[in-house]
Design an enzyme around this catalytic site. Sequence first.
Site, PDB file in Angstrom:
ATOM      1  N   HIS A  98      -5.522  -8.152  -3.609  1.00 34.37           N
ATOM      2  CA  HIS A  98      -4.882  -7.454  -2.485  1.00 34.37           C
ATOM      3  C   HIS A  98      -5.461  -6.055  -2.336  1.00 34.37           C
ATOM      4  O   HIS A  98      -5.737  -5.592  -1.236  1.00 34.37           O
ATOM      5  CB  HIS A  98      -3.368  -7.391  -2.716  1.00 34.37           C
ATOM      6  CG  HIS A  98      -2.622  -6.707  -1.624  1.00 34.37           C
ATOM      7  ND1 HIS A  98      -2.603  -5.336  -1.479  1.00 34.37           N
ATOM      8  CD2 HIS A  98      -1.886  -7.198  -0.595  1.00 34.37           C
ATOM      9  CE1 HIS A  98      -1.881  -5.019  -0.413  1.00 34.37           C
ATOM     10  NE2 HIS A  98      -1.435  -6.136   0.135  1.00 34.37           N
ATOM     11  N   GLY A  99      -5.624  -5.357  -3.443  1.00 34.92           N
ATOM     12  CA  GLY A  99      -6.235  -4.032  -3.418  1.00 34.92           C
ATOM     13  C   GLY A  99      -5.240  -2.886  -3.359  1.00 34.92           C
ATOM     14  O   GLY A  99      -5.579  -1.767  -3.748  1.00 34.92           O
ATOM     15  N   ASP A 100      -4.040  -3.143  -2.862  1.00 42.22           N
ATOM     16  CA  ASP A 100      -2.983  -2.118  -2.859  1.00 42.22           C
ATOM     17  C   ASP A 100      -1.661  -2.847  -3.115  1.00 42.22           C
ATOM     18  O   ASP A 100      -0.745  -2.815  -2.307  1.00 42.22           O
ATOM     19  CB  ASP A 100      -2.973  -1.361  -1.528  1.00 42.22           C
ATOM     20  CG  ASP A 100      -2.085  -0.112  -1.583  1.00 42.22           C
ATOM     21  OD1 ASP A 100      -1.599   0.242  -2.682  1.00 42.22           O
ATOM     22  OD2 ASP A 100      -1.869   0.504  -0.523  1.00 42.22           O
ATOM     23  N   TYR A 101      -1.642  -3.537  -4.252  1.00 39.33           N
ATOM     24  CA  TYR A 101      -0.504  -4.404  -4.587  1.00 39.33           C
ATOM     25  C   TYR A 101       0.646  -3.564  -5.141  1.00 39.33           C
ATOM     26  O   TYR A 101       1.020  -3.650  -6.305  1.00 39.33           O
ATOM     27  CB  TYR A 101      -0.939  -5.486  -5.579  1.00 39.33           C
ATOM     28  CG  TYR A 101       0.009  -6.665  -5.664  1.00 39.33           C
ATOM     29  CD1 TYR A 101      -0.104  -7.736  -4.790  1.00 39.33           C
ATOM     30  CD2 TYR A 101       1.018  -6.705  -6.623  1.00 39.33           C
ATOM     31  CE1 TYR A 101       0.768  -8.816  -4.862  1.00 39.33           C
ATOM     32  CE2 TYR A 101       1.892  -7.784  -6.711  1.00 39.33           C
ATOM     33  CZ  TYR A 101       1.766  -8.827  -5.823  1.00 39.33           C
ATOM     34  OH  TYR A 101       2.621  -9.891  -5.898  1.00 39.33           O
ATOM     35  N   CYS A 102       1.177  -2.717  -4.275  1.00 39.75           N
ATOM     36  CA  CYS A 102       2.344  -1.912  -4.647  1.00 39.75           C
ATOM     37  C   CYS A 102       3.566  -2.527  -3.966  1.00 39.75           C
ATOM     38  O   CYS A 102       3.443  -3.348  -3.048  1.00 39.75           O
ATOM     39  CB  CYS A 102       2.137  -0.457  -4.257  1.00 39.75           C
ATOM     40  SG  CYS A 102       1.815  -0.220  -2.518  1.00 39.75           S
TER      41      CYS A 102
END
Length: 265
Positions: A180-184
């Site tokens: 995802h790259g920004d799995y927050c």
Amino acid sequence: MKHLTIPPAIQAWIGGRVGRTETVGRSGSAVVIYADMVLKIEPPCTETDRAVTMMRWLAGKLPVPVVLADERANGMRYLLMSRIAGEMACAPAWLDRPAVLTDRLAEGLRMLWAVDPTGCPCRCALDDELAFLRGRVARGEVNTADCTPGTFGPGSFRAPDDLLGWLEQNRPDETLLLSHGDYCLPNVLLTEQGVAGFIDLGACGLADPWRDIALCLKSLRRNLGGFFGGPVRPAADETRFFAALGIAPDNERLRYYLLLDELYV
Ligand SMILES: Nc1ncnc2c1ncn2[C@@H]1O[C@H](COP(=O)(O)OP(=O)(O)O)[C@@H](O)[C@H]1O
Ligand SMILES: [Mg+2]
């Protein structure tokens, strides 16, 4: 606000719908939520190019928003997409149930890793990321004041170029899967049934799974720890998280990807 003058091609989709402007997110963009669609207004940038490319590629493979319209006007980009159901994983309803939350977050990661990576149009492997970060560091764009305390200073890295050098010298092996790259937590939407979908795909592409594991744990720890406001809750059971992932904890890889993330601050 001028940028809220919506271009006609977008207005045609919106019709008489009434939206509410969402303030969560650090990018400074305006996000307007309608009953069944979301309009993201922001200055044109490569992250949005990537998000659109990945939403199109992932259609039918994963629950991601459908791109409905993509227009430029007033120096801004207007991206209209379908709305994913559910509530953000950082909503109090989920933070109050950390066991359910960690299970769902692990389920989301496994959904990403189950996608066949063949033909994925974007790559965020260490070669790509370190080359990009080399430019960021050289231009002095890393905001060390906002980095995790202890990253820089006595007994730690002297400055961003020092950290980058360490990251270049200590690269772990990689397995390239969908990341995802920004799995927050605000970028994962959950319902009682499970993971409803993934949003904010501007850093999505092929990378090692530990990239998302690290960001997930960092976000989980911060959200439960009251870092963004709200009560301080008990920490999540990370053993349970790794058991749900089916992966053994690897503190070296975890540390590596957490440190890598500091150079994006
Ligand atoms: N397609 C979508 N479906 C449902 N909610 C969305 C969607 N896109 C954005 N949102 C909501 O708006 C918030 C901010 O959007 P996001 O794309 O994550 O922007 P930012 O870059 O500001 O983090 C999300 O955390 C979510 O609450
Ligand atoms: Mg977001």
